[in-house]
Design an enzyme around this catalytic site. Structure first.
Site, short mmCIF file in Angstrom:
data_model
loop_
_atom_site.label_atom_id
_atom_site.label_comp_id
_atom_site.label_asym_id
_atom_site.label_seq_id
_atom_site.Cartn_x
_atom_site.Cartn_y
_atom_site.Cartn_z
N SER A 61 18.30 -16.13 -26.73
CA SER A 61 17.60 -17.05 -25.84
C SER A 61 16.25 -16.51 -25.41
O SER A 61 15.99 -15.31 -25.47
CB SER A 61 18.45 -17.33 -24.59
OG SER A 61 19.78 -17.63 -24.95
N1 SAH Z 1 23.67 -14.88 -24.96
C1 SAH Z 1 23.12 -14.74 -26.28
C2 SAH Z 1 22.59 -16.06 -26.83
C3 SAH Z 1 23.56 -16.56 -27.76
S1 SAH Z 1 23.34 -18.11 -28.54
C4 SAH Z 1 22.11 -13.64 -26.38
O1 SAH Z 1 21.77 -13.05 -25.33
O2 SAH Z 1 21.69 -13.30 -27.48
C5 SAH Z 1 24.94 -18.78 -28.24
C6 SAH Z 1 26.10 -18.10 -28.89
O3 SAH Z 1 27.26 -18.82 -28.52
C7 SAH Z 1 26.09 -18.09 -30.42
O4 SAH Z 1 26.14 -16.78 -30.89
C8 SAH Z 1 27.34 -18.88 -30.81
O5 SAH Z 1 27.99 -18.38 -31.96
C9 SAH Z 1 28.19 -18.70 -29.57
N2 SAH Z 1 29.26 -19.70 -29.40
C10 SAH Z 1 29.22 -21.04 -29.61
N3 SAH Z 1 30.42 -21.59 -29.33
C11 SAH Z 1 31.24 -20.57 -28.93
C12 SAH Z 1 32.61 -20.50 -28.51
N4 SAH Z 1 33.40 -21.58 -28.45
N5 SAH Z 1 33.09 -19.29 -28.18
C13 SAH Z 1 32.33 -18.17 -28.23
N6 SAH Z 1 31.04 -18.18 -28.61
C14 SAH Z 1 30.49 -19.36 -28.96
#
Ligand code: SAH
Length: 211
Positions: A61
């Site tokens: 993000s």
């Molecule tokens: N917080 C992260 C941003 C991640 S983007 C950072 O600091 O880099 C969002 C993430 O959520 C993705 O990696 C995606 O695979 C994950 N995601 C989506 N649905 C999910 C679920 N049901 N359970 C766990 N992770 C999930």
């Protein structure tokens, strides 16, 4: 490579100018080198205030949004925090500086493994990375003082609201994929749930099941 002093100053200035003013949040973000969480082609852009691609078609993000979400979460030093969507592990590292204990759940095993390696390498002992379906939360560790979603469901998941303690705060983007979503803050009180809309955002969708 950690950022030079000027790059670091610009990074922090950009956070402040986007409304990240909480001293504890700025301090935590100053401690976490975003460059450690971005690999390959985009590594050189780690200190720009923009989202960047990470493996598995996901994104790390935008720092100012990470800052605003962390600020809205109002993490206290004794808190047990649940993050859904580990991605690169960047947000988890910031939470790791603010909270007593952080559990972070990622549905892509590859991302979870990389994030764990980076976080271990930074010396964190209070962050647990779990491969799993975060939409189910983590019933074994509930209730949580704070819950943060970094992937967007269409509505706040009932499972997760149930795992928030009374007095707790949950921050999450909500809305359908590809549309403008809202970042919202949910406060759980003895009388029920209070919702506050914070700003418009765009996040990857919360997808059910392990990848
Ligand atoms: N917080 C992260 C941003 C991640 S983007 C950072 O600091 O880099 C969002 C993430 O959520 C993705 O990696 C995606 O695979 C994950 N995601 C989506 N649905 C999910 C679920 N049901 N359970 C766990 N992770 C999930």
């Amino acid at each position: 490579m950690s950022p030079d002093a000027e790059t670091q100053m610009q990074f922090l200035f950009s956070l402040r100018s986007h409304g990240v003013t909480d001293a504890r949040v700025l301090e935590a973000m100053e401690k976490v080198d975003r460059g450690l969480f971005v690999q390959g082609l985009f590594a050189g852009r780690a200190y720009e205030d923009r989202p960047l691609p990470i493996p598995c078609g996901q994104t790390i993000s935008q720092p100012s949004i990470v800052g605003l979400m962390t600020q809205a979460l109002d993490v206290q030093p004794r808190d047990k925090v649940l993050e859904i969507g580990t991605g690169s592990g960047y947000q988890a590292a910031i939470l790791g500086h603010l909270a007593r204990r952080v559990y972070t759940v990622e549905r892509h095993r590859e991302l979870a493994l990389t994030a764990r390696r980076v976080l271990d390498g930074m010396g964190f002992v209070n962050i647990t990375v779990i491969t799993g379906d975060g939409s189910l939360g983590l019933p074994d560790q509930a209730p949580f003082d704070r819950i943060l979603l970094t992937a967007a469901p269409e509505d706040p998941p009932a499972n997760l609201l149930a795992q928030l303690r009374v007095g707790g705060i949950m921050v999450l983007p909500v809305g359908a994929e590809g549309t403008v979503q809202s970042l919202i803050k949910v406060q759980k009180t003895a009388d029920g749930l209070e919702y506050t809309e914070l700003c418009d955002v765009r996040f990857v969708p919360l997808v059910e099941g392990v990848a």
